[in-house]
Design an enzyme around this catalytic site. Structure first.
Site, PDB file in Angstrom:
ATOM      1  N   HIS A 198       0.822  -1.210   0.000  1.00 48.78           N
ATOM      2  CA  HIS A 198       0.000   0.000   0.000  1.00 48.78           C
ATOM      3  C   HIS A 198       0.862   1.269   0.000  1.00 48.78           C
ATOM      4  O   HIS A 198       1.645   1.483   0.913  1.00 48.78           O
ATOM      5  CB  HIS A 198      -0.872  -0.025   1.267  1.00 48.78           C
ATOM      6  CG  HIS A 198      -1.823   1.103   1.372  1.00 48.78           C
ATOM      7  ND1 HIS A 198      -1.888   1.928   2.473  1.00 48.78           N
ATOM      8  CD2 HIS A 198      -2.773   1.558   0.519  1.00 48.78           C
ATOM      9  CE1 HIS A 198      -2.833   2.817   2.311  1.00 48.78           C
ATOM     10  NE2 HIS A 198      -3.382   2.621   1.131  1.00 48.78           N
ATOM     11  N   GLU A 221      -4.625   4.413  -7.945  1.00 54.25           N
ATOM     12  CA  GLU A 221      -5.825   5.100  -7.444  1.00 54.25           C
ATOM     13  C   GLU A 221      -5.898   6.529  -7.959  1.00 54.25           C
ATOM     14  O   GLU A 221      -4.970   7.321  -7.744  1.00 54.25           O
ATOM     15  CB  GLU A 221      -5.857   5.115  -5.908  1.00 54.25           C
ATOM     16  CG  GLU A 221      -7.112   5.842  -5.430  1.00 54.25           C
ATOM     17  CD  GLU A 221      -7.261   5.948  -3.922  1.00 54.25           C
ATOM     18  OE1 GLU A 221      -6.550   5.233  -3.177  1.00 54.25           O
ATOM     19  OE2 GLU A 221      -8.101   6.766  -3.492  1.00 54.25           O
ATOM     20  N   HIS A 237      -0.570  11.078  -1.815  1.00 56.56           N
ATOM     21  CA  HIS A 237      -1.858  10.682  -1.231  1.00 56.56           C
ATOM     22  C   HIS A 237      -2.746  11.856  -0.831  1.00 56.56           C
ATOM     23  O   HIS A 237      -3.907  11.949  -1.222  1.00 56.56           O
ATOM     24  CB  HIS A 237      -1.626   9.785  -0.010  1.00 56.56           C
ATOM     25  CG  HIS A 237      -2.912   9.382   0.643  1.00 56.56           C
ATOM     26  ND1 HIS A 237      -3.526  10.146   1.619  1.00 56.56           N
ATOM     27  CD2 HIS A 237      -3.725   8.326   0.433  1.00 56.56           C
ATOM     28  CE1 HIS A 237      -4.649   9.557   1.990  1.00 56.56           C
ATOM     29  NE2 HIS A 237      -4.800   8.459   1.283  1.00 56.56           N
ATOM     30  N   ASP A 290      -1.348   6.644  -5.401  1.00 58.89           N
ATOM     31  CA  ASP A 290      -2.405   7.661  -5.481  1.00 58.89           C
ATOM     32  C   ASP A 290      -1.957   8.731  -6.468  1.00 58.89           C
ATOM     33  O   ASP A 290      -0.840   9.243  -6.357  1.00 58.89           O
ATOM     34  CB  ASP A 290      -2.612   8.313  -4.105  1.00 58.89           C
ATOM     35  CG  ASP A 290      -2.962   7.294  -3.046  1.00 58.89           C
ATOM     36  OD1 ASP A 290      -4.112   6.864  -2.990  1.00 58.89           O
ATOM     37  OD2 ASP A 290      -2.055   6.917  -2.266  1.00 58.89           O
ATOM     38  N   GLU A 298       0.478  -0.246  -4.687  1.00 56.62           N
ATOM     39  CA  GLU A 298      -0.654   0.669  -4.837  1.00 56.62           C
ATOM     40  C   GLU A 298      -0.123   2.093  -4.788  1.00 56.62           C
ATOM     41  O   GLU A 298       0.902   2.349  -4.132  1.00 56.62           O
ATOM     42  CB  GLU A 298      -1.649   0.428  -3.686  1.00 56.62           C
ATOM     43  CG  GLU A 298      -2.979   1.141  -3.814  1.00 56.62           C
ATOM     44  CD  GLU A 298      -3.112   2.420  -3.011  1.00 56.62           C
ATOM     45  OE1 GLU A 298      -4.213   2.999  -3.010  1.00 56.62           O
ATOM     46  OE2 GLU A 298      -2.108   2.882  -2.409  1.00 56.62           O
TER      47      GLU A 298
HETATM   48  O1  G3P Z   1      -6.051   0.973  -1.884  1.00 54.17           O
HETATM   49  C1  G3P Z   1      -6.812   1.221  -0.757  1.00 54.17           C
HETATM   50  C2  G3P Z   1      -6.482   2.475  -0.036  1.00 54.17           C
HETATM   51  O2  G3P Z   1      -5.406   3.129  -0.640  1.00 54.17           O
HETATM   52  C3  G3P Z   1      -7.587   3.415   0.120  1.00 54.17           C
HETATM   53  O3  G3P Z   1      -7.349   4.399   1.066  1.00 54.17           O
HETATM   54  O4  G3P Z   1      -6.772   6.624   1.853  1.00 54.17           O
HETATM   55  O5  G3P Z   1      -5.011   4.902   1.700  1.00 54.17           O
HETATM   56  O6  G3P Z   1      -5.929   5.949  -0.357  1.00 54.17           O
HETATM   57  P1  G3P Z   1      -6.210   5.511   1.049  1.00 54.17           P
HETATM   58 CA    CA Z   2      -4.764   4.835  -2.058  1.00 56.41          CA
END
Ligand code: G3P
Ligand code: CA
Length: 289
Positions: free
Chosen positions: A39, A149, A81, A68, A66
């Protein structure tokens, strides 16, 4: 080749790519161990959403990361993020008069000056906020797979089309890459737009629609990715009972699971993926299961 033949070939290739996705792969055999996704990269061990964090994940043996994606004032896609630069960079020192330091209010050149590593540890001083282009090149170099994301899309009109264009320019929409890419968002509209623009891309909705709402989501998303605390085995099984836009059962990647006991519970509930800041802890827990 005739256009229709090209289209048929393309559909076949896209179908193959989707078959290679972790969602179906996880269910293909008897050993149904969830995929582990690092993550924001291996974010417990290196500063989140940086090249260092995905390098760290690769060194730890994790292929899925993962991130953002957001957009600067002058239209560059960057990997970060929060909608503000304050928590994960030294922006308050470098640009003291510019509170609240929103990503959308800074140019790419300004953001490139910031230190995105020192807040985490002095060891990472000088680490930068990567552009999405830099990030994709490193994911490719590391032979990693990406859960991308689209963050806060309401702040960035057109970010879905722009992100897909960048992915296409970097070769990430070809057959080889499509099986290594999932695009997700908390915004159902954003996921729907991505699916509408590029139906070949595997998509995920971040959240927990009610069971009654799920068939509507299954028209445009391949996975439902909920907070782990919001689901149960029966919910996971309701999701699995539906087919998504690629005619495969919907998948479930749950977040953010950072301890062994929760990881085991997630596996017992039947999720297909576990998104974690401590992927090593989750891997150890699942392999000891
Ligand atoms: O991929 C799941 C997660 O990233 C969602 O929450 O706030 O960490 O972007 P956040
Ligand atoms: Ca995320």
């Amino acid at each position: 080749m005739h256009a229709r033949a090209v289209a048929a070939t393309t559909t076949a290739l896209v179908g193959t790519a989707v078959l290679l996705s972790p969602v179906s792969a996880a269910r293909a055999g008897d050993a149904v161990e969830p995929t582990v996704i690092a993550h924001r990269g291996a974010s417990a061990y290196a500063p989140e959403n940086t090249l260092a964090s995905i390098d760290r994940a690769a060194r730890m043996g994790f292929s899925w990361v993962e991130n953002d994606v957001q957009r600067t004032k002058d239209g560059e896609l960057v990997v970060i993020h929060d909608d503000s630069l304050a928590r994960t960079t030294n922006v308050e020192d470098v640009f003291p008069g510019r509170a609240p330091w929103k990503v959308k209010d800074f140019t790419a050149a300004e953001i490139a000056r910031l230190d995105a590593g020192s807040w985490f540890s002095p060891r990472y001083a000088g680490t930068r906020v990567p552009t999405l282009a830099q990030y994709m090149r490193r994911v490719d170099h590391n032979h990693e797979k990406l859960l991308l994301e689209i963050k806060n899309p309401e702040l960035y009109p057109g970010i879905e089309r722009q992100t897909l264009a960048l992915l296409g320019n970097q070769g990430w929409l070809d057959r080889r890459h499509l099986g290594r890419l999932i695009v997700q968002s908390f915004s159902a509209d954003s996921v729907r737009i991505v699916h509408g623009l590029k139906p070949c891309v595997t998509t995920a909705f971040l959240g927990r629609p009610s069971v009654v709402q799920l068939p509507g989501y299954a028209r445009f998303t391949d996975l439902i990715n909920p907070s782990f605390g919001s689901i149960s085995a029966s919910y996971v099984s309701a999701v699995h009972g539906l087919k998504g836009p690629h005619d495969k059962p919907l998948g479930v990647f749950a977040w953010t699971v950072n301890d062994a006991a929760t990881a085991r519970r997630a596996a017992d509930e039947g999720v297909d993926g576990v998104i974690s800041n401590r992927p090593d802890v989750v891997r150890a827990a699942l392999s000891a299961n």
